[in-house]
Design a protein around this motif. Sequence first.
Motif, mmCIF file in Angstrom:
data_model
loop_
_atom_site.group_PDB
_atom_site.id
_atom_site.type_symbol
_atom_site.label_atom_id
_atom_site.label_comp_id
_atom_site.label_asym_id
_atom_site.label_seq_id
_atom_site.Cartn_x
_atom_site.Cartn_y
_atom_site.Cartn_z
ATOM 1 N N GLU A 1 -1.387 2.540 4.040
ATOM 2 C CA GLU A 1 -0.156 3.030 4.647
ATOM 3 C C GLU A 1 -0.081 2.609 6.112
ATOM 4 O O GLU A 1 -1.054 2.741 6.850
ATOM 5 C CB GLU A 1 -0.138 4.553 4.527
ATOM 6 C CG GLU A 1 1.141 5.208 4.970
ATOM 7 C CD GLU A 1 1.106 6.699 4.685
ATOM 8 O OE1 GLU A 1 1.355 7.080 3.533
ATOM 9 O OE2 GLU A 1 0.794 7.461 5.623
ATOM 10 N N LYS A 2 1.072 2.099 6.497
ATOM 11 C CA LYS A 2 1.293 1.742 7.897
ATOM 12 C C LYS A 2 1.390 3.023 8.707
ATOM 13 O O LYS A 2 2.004 4.002 8.260
ATOM 14 C CB LYS A 2 2.572 0.924 8.010
ATOM 15 C CG LYS A 2 2.840 0.402 9.410
ATOM 16 C CD LYS A 2 3.872 -0.698 9.408
ATOM 17 C CE LYS A 2 5.251 -0.150 9.573
ATOM 18 N NZ LYS A 2 6.242 -1.214 9.807
ATOM 19 N N ARG B 1 5.757 6.624 3.528
ATOM 20 C CA ARG B 1 5.219 6.366 2.187
ATOM 21 C C ARG B 1 4.270 5.172 2.235
ATOM 22 O O ARG B 1 4.263 4.396 3.186
ATOM 23 C CB ARG B 1 6.325 6.138 1.174
ATOM 24 C CG ARG B 1 7.249 5.032 1.509
ATOM 25 C CD ARG B 1 8.421 4.990 0.547
ATOM 26 N NE ARG B 1 9.146 3.764 0.802
ATOM 27 C CZ ARG B 1 9.834 3.100 -0.069
ATOM 28 N NH1 ARG B 1 9.920 3.541 -1.296
ATOM 29 N NH2 ARG B 1 10.448 2.005 0.240
ATOM 30 N N ALA B 2 3.484 5.035 1.179
ATOM 31 C CA ALA B 2 2.448 4.001 1.123
ATOM 32 C C ALA B 2 3.057 2.613 0.982
ATOM 33 O O ALA B 2 4.046 2.425 0.286
ATOM 34 C CB ALA B 2 1.515 4.271 -0.041
ATOM 35 N N SER B 3 2.420 1.650 1.628
ATOM 36 C CA SER B 3 2.812 0.248 1.487
ATOM 37 C C SER B 3 2.131 -0.377 0.281
ATOM 38 O O SER B 3 2.662 -1.283 -0.343
ATOM 39 C CB SER B 3 2.411 -0.537 2.736
ATOM 40 O OG SER B 3 2.992 0.007 3.885
ATOM 41 N N THR C 1 -0.632 0.675 -3.170
ATOM 42 C CA THR C 1 -1.380 1.669 -3.942
ATOM 43 C C THR C 1 -2.237 0.945 -4.971
ATOM 44 O O THR C 1 -1.916 -0.165 -5.390
ATOM 45 C CB THR C 1 -0.459 2.663 -4.686
ATOM 46 O OG1 THR C 1 0.364 1.945 -5.598
ATOM 47 C CG2 THR C 1 0.407 3.454 -3.726
ATOM 48 N N THR D 1 -3.828 -4.585 1.628
ATOM 49 C CA THR D 1 -3.401 -4.119 2.952
ATOM 50 C C THR D 1 -3.761 -5.148 4.019
ATOM 51 O O THR D 1 -2.970 -5.410 4.931
ATOM 52 C CB THR D 1 -4.040 -2.758 3.275
ATOM 53 O OG1 THR D 1 -3.694 -1.822 2.242
ATOM 54 C CG2 THR D 1 -3.553 -2.221 4.610
ATOM 55 N N TYR E 1 -2.768 0.048 10.054
ATOM 56 C CA TYR E 1 -2.737 0.613 8.704
ATOM 57 C C TYR E 1 -3.942 1.511 8.474
ATOM 58 O O TYR E 1 -4.984 1.353 9.114
ATOM 59 C CB TYR E 1 -2.760 -0.510 7.660
ATOM 60 C CG TYR E 1 -1.505 -1.339 7.625
ATOM 61 C CD1 TYR E 1 -0.468 -1.034 6.744
ATOM 62 C CD2 TYR E 1 -1.349 -2.423 8.476
ATOM 63 C CE1 TYR E 1 0.690 -1.799 6.713
ATOM 64 C CE2 TYR E 1 -0.194 -3.187 8.450
ATOM 65 C CZ TYR E 1 0.824 -2.877 7.564
ATOM 66 O OH TYR E 1 1.970 -3.621 7.542
ATOM 67 N N VAL F 1 -4.506 4.440 -1.267
ATOM 68 C CA VAL F 1 -3.266 3.956 -0.666
ATOM 69 C C VAL F 1 -3.542 3.235 0.646
ATOM 70 O O VAL F 1 -4.502 3.547 1.352
ATOM 71 C CB VAL F 1 -2.246 5.098 -0.421
ATOM 72 C CG1 VAL F 1 -1.836 5.739 -1.718
ATOM 73 C CG2 VAL F 1 -2.780 6.138 0.533
#
Length: 75
Positions: A16-17, A22-24, A26, A37, A4, A14
Amino acid sequence: MPDYNVYKKGDKWVGEKEGASRASVTGDTQAEVYRETRDLSQRNGGGEISVHGVNGQIREKNTIAPAKDPRKTKG
């Protein structure tokens, strides 16, 4: 183990993987997004999180171990 990235996008942070569109996660602060995360990474088998500063450069990397299964039973 997915990796990530935590970075600033516009006025939000954000998580994000890698390879995702798109973001996982926020949020308003880097610390908040990093915590969420990290928890997501643990639940998905661990991995590495790269934390980017506001300038976009990686300022730290953390390896996250998989979450421990609370039950010791099979299946």
